[in-house]
Design an enzyme around this catalytic site. Structure first.
Site, short mmCIF file in Angstrom:
data_model
loop_
_atom_site.label_atom_id
_atom_site.label_comp_id
_atom_site.label_asym_id
_atom_site.label_seq_id
_atom_site.Cartn_x
_atom_site.Cartn_y
_atom_site.Cartn_z
N ASP A 212 31.66 61.07 -5.93
CA ASP A 212 30.55 60.70 -5.08
C ASP A 212 31.00 59.55 -4.17
OD1 ASP A 212 27.28 60.93 -5.08
OD2 ASP A 212 27.97 58.92 -4.56
N ASN A 220 25.00 55.57 6.90
CA ASN A 220 23.91 56.14 7.70
C ASN A 220 23.03 55.05 8.30
OD1 ASN A 220 24.59 58.87 7.33
ND2 ASN A 220 23.47 58.99 5.40
N GLU A 255 26.41 63.56 -0.65
CA GLU A 255 27.75 62.98 -0.56
C GLU A 255 28.56 63.23 -1.83
OE1 GLU A 255 24.92 59.59 -1.77
OE2 GLU A 255 24.87 61.42 -0.57
#
Length: 338
Positions: A212, A220, A255
Site C-alpha cells: 500500500d 491528492n 493505492e
C-alpha cells in the site's frame, strides 16, 4: 469429409483432453487458445503456456485472457476465421453424430414394438404354449429393459445437443473479459481473485505480497488527483518491470497492489519485497504542467505464504494483517521480520 475438416477435428480432440487435465474452463477463448497451442501455430504462445505450466502447474485465467488478446484477438480475420471454422467443424460433427444416434434409437424402439407384437400373436396361437410363453416373457422383459435404456440415451443425447447449442451461442456472442485496470494497465481485483482461486484449485505453492502506497491521500490533497494518478501509474510500471519468473501484479484497489509469486516461500518473497521497497523509494514523479514533483514515494508491505491447507481469503487476510502492522509501526517497511 475434407482434409481441412479432419485436421481441425483431430487437433481439437487433442486440445480437449489437455484442457481437462489442466482443469481449463471450457470457454470460447480457452478453446481457441488451446487449439492454437495443440496445433503449435504460434511458437511464442506455445512457449508462454509451457512456461506457465512449469511455474504454476496450470495456466491462470488472467494469463489465458492476456495470451488470447496478444496472440489471437489481434490476428488477421482470416486466421480468426480458421479457428472459428475448426471449432464449428467439431460442433457440426458432434451434432451429426447425435442426430444419427437419435434416429437409430427411435428405429430400435419401433423394431422392438413390432417384435413384441408378433411374439404375442404367436403365443396366442396355442402352439407349444408353455415354451412360447417362456420365450415371450423373456423377450418382453428384455425389450422393456432396452426401452428404458434407450429412453435414457435419448435424454442424454438431447442434453448433449443443448450443450452444443449453448457453445454455438457462446462462440457467436464471443467473450470479452474485463480483467484490466483502466488507469494503470495492471490486472484488476477480479483477475486477482480468479488467479488466486486457480492457484488454490491446482495446489500451486505461492506467496502473496500486499503493498500500500504510504500517505497517498496527501499526494491528492497537496497536488491534486491527477498527480495521484501519475503516482499510481508510476508504481504500476515499476511493478510490471519488477515481476519476473511467473510473478503477476494486480491493482487490488485504490493505492493498494498485490503480487502472486508462484513457487516462492515466505523468506524468498520477503527478500524480493525488500528489494521492491527500496526501488519504489527512489521514484520521483513530476507534473510537467505545474512543475510539481513528488519524490517521497514509499510503500508498506505485508507478506504471506500459502500453507496448502487454507483458502485464498485466509492467506490474503494474513498478508493484510502484516501490512496494517507495517503501517502502524511507521510505514515504509516489510513484515513479517524473519
Amino acid at each position: 469429409m475434407t482434409d481441412e475438416f479432419l485436421t481441425s477435428t483431430q487437433t481439437l480432440r487433442k486440445a480437449i483432453p489437455l484442457m481437462i487435465k489442466h482443469k481449463v474452463p471450457t470457454t470460447p477463448v480457452n478453446y481457441a487458445l488451446w487449439y492454437s497451442y495443440t496445433s503449435d501455430q504460434n511458437p511464442i504462445l506455445t512457449q508462454a503456456i509451457d512456461q506457465s505450466l512449469a511455474q504454476y502447474g496450470h495456466c491462470p485465467p488472467s494469463l489465458s485472457d492476456s495470451l488470447y488478446r496478444t496472440h489471437l484477438a489481434q490476428h488477421p480475420a482470416s486466421e480468426q476465421g480458421q479457428i472459428s471454422h475448426s471449432l464449428q467443424a467439431i460442433m457440426d460433427e458432434l451434432c451429426h453424430t447425435m442426430t444419427g444416434s437419435q434416429k437409430e434409437t427411435q428405429a430400435f424402439h419401433h423394431a422392438l414394438s413390432r417384435t413384441c407384437q408378433r411374439l404375442s400373436q404367436k403365443a396366442e396361437q396355442g402352439v407349444n404354449v408353455h415354451e412360447a410363453n417362456d420365450l415371450v416373457q423373456e423377450l418382453l422383459d428384455e425389450s422393456r429393459h432396452m426401452h428404458q435404456s434407450s429412453t435414457l440415451l435419448n435424454q442424454q443425447l438431447e442434453n448433449a445437443n443443448q450443450e452444443i447449442e449453448n457453445l454455438r451461442k457462446a462462440l457467436k456472442d464471443s467473450l470479452k473479459c474485463a480483467n484490466e485496470d483502466p488507469l494503470t494497465g495492471l490486472l484488476n481485483r477480479r483477475a486477482f481473485q480468479q488467479d488466486l482461486s486457480s492457484c488454490i484449485q491446482h495446489h500451486t505453492p505461492f506467496s502473496l505480497v500486499l503493498l500500500d502506497i504510504d500517505n497517498f491521500k496527501t499526494f491528492n490533497d497537496d497536488f491534486g488527483h491527477l498527480m495521484g494518478d501519475k503516482v499510481l501509474c508510476s508504481v504500476a510500471r515499476h511493478l510490471q518491470v519488477w515481476c519476473e519468473q511467473g510473478m503477476q501484479a494486480y491493482r487490488y484497489g485504490g493505492e493498494e497492489f498485490v503480487i502472486i509469486l508462484p513457487g516462492t516461500n515466505l523468506h524468498q518473497s520477503r527478500d524480493k519485497a525488500e528489494k521492491l521497497r527500496k526501488t519504489l523509494s527512489g521514484i520521483a514523479v513530476q507534473d510537467k504542467q505545474s512543475g510539481n514533483t513528488v519524490s517521497s514515494i514509499t510503500a508498506s508491505f505485508g507478506i504471506a505464504e500459502h500453507t496448502g491447507k487454507e483458502n485464498g481469503l485466509a492467506v490474503l487476510a494474513r498478508a493484510d494483517k502484516y501490512l496494517l502492522q507495517a503501517k502502524s509501526l511507521g510505514r515504509n517497511r516489510v513484515l513479517p521480520v524473519l
